[in-house]
Design an enzyme around this catalytic site. Structure first.
Site, short mmCIF file in Angstrom:
data_model
loop_
_atom_site.label_atom_id
_atom_site.label_comp_id
_atom_site.label_asym_id
_atom_site.label_seq_id
_atom_site.Cartn_x
_atom_site.Cartn_y
_atom_site.Cartn_z
CD GLU A 124 -3.75 -6.47 3.83
OE1 GLU A 124 -2.81 -5.40 3.81
OE2 GLU A 124 -4.04 -7.01 2.65
CD GLU B 184 -2.96 -1.09 2.23
OE1 GLU B 184 -3.91 -1.12 2.01
OE2 GLU B 184 -2.32 -1.64 3.23
#
Length: 260
Positions: free
Chosen positions: A134, A114
């Site tokens: 995730e 990210e």
């Protein structure tokens, strides 16, 4: 070296080199995320900085994201704090007024990827692996991953990486647009710095305006951005760089930017 927790900052001419440093995997902490937010704000205020390059220390990890031990006891307060700090840090990075380049020199997982997605460009070393895993541990990418990944590679590949947990190697990253370039192991930083050096030929004022317009296309209607494009064009005539750039071209000399 500075007092930015978990980060090393070195200024090389008009480029800021930021090295992630939290061994062994350069995971993000609440403090290092606050430090990144502050560092980007400080760089925005430094008129001598035109570009930012970010990489991981060593040759195995860019960043493995967040330390999952933070979330082991299910504390929603901790989750809320970390989500906000991730958001603040990477949104600040995305909004950096100059050009940002991620030199992905190893594993870029979760919040590590990210961070790279928040940058304008990504140079990926041939051995690197990227993923947003995730959902495999009952979480989701909360630092812009679902949005920046989709903008970058399209909805289908974003779903493969987020919903199926697919890991992406360097060759695949280049094919789907996640990587702008793939280089040999150990060559990522040099190429990223080379890109940053190219930015110095451009007017910093123009770059900032153009970046705002390009990123605005993600969420604003075209007609609105087109109006803003014309407004920002005229606005550049308030800058010294506009006059310097045109007159340098007419005078057949290299411009001397003032970022003003």
């Amino acid at each position: 070296m500075t007092d930015y927790t978990g980060l090393k900052l070195e200024k090389r001419g008009h480029t800021a080199l930021v090295t992630l440093h939290n061994p062994p995997a350069h995971t993000w902490t609440a403090d290092s995320l606050v430090a990144l937010t502050r560092l980007v704000h400080d760089l925005n205020a430094d008129r001598e900085i035109y570009a930012l390059v970010i990489t991981g220390d060593g040759e195995k990890f860019f960043s493995a994201g967040a330390d999952l031990k933070l979330f082991a006891d299910g504390d929603k307060g901790v989750a809320a704090t970390m989500a906000k700090r991730f958001g603040d840090a990477f949104e600040a990075l995305s909004a950096f007024r100059g050009v940002s380049v991620a030199a992905i020199n190893g594993y870029a997982m979760g919040g590590g990827l990210e961070c790279a997605l928040a940058c304008d460009l990504r140079v990926v070393e041939s051995h690197a692996v990227m993923a947003l895993p995730e959902a495999a541990v009952g979480l989701l990418p909360c630092a812009g991953g679902t949005q920046w990944l989709t903008w970058t590679v399209g909805e289908s590949w974003a779903k493969r990486m987020v919903l199926l947990g697919e890991r992406v190697d360097a060759a695949t990253a280049l094919r789907i647009g996640l990587a702008d370039e793939v280089v040999d192991k150990g060559q990522g930083l040099a190429r990223a710095l080379q890109m940053a050096e190219a930015v110095q030929k451009q007017s910093p004022s123009s770059v900032a305006a153009c970046k705002r317009l390009i990123q605005g296309a993600r969420h604003m209607p075209a007609q609105q951005v087109l109006i803003q494009e014309r407004e920002l064009f005229v606005g550049l005539f308030d800058t010294e760089d506009q006059r310097e750039g045109v007159n340098a071209f007419l005078g057949k000399r290299a411009p001397k930017w003032k970022n003003a």
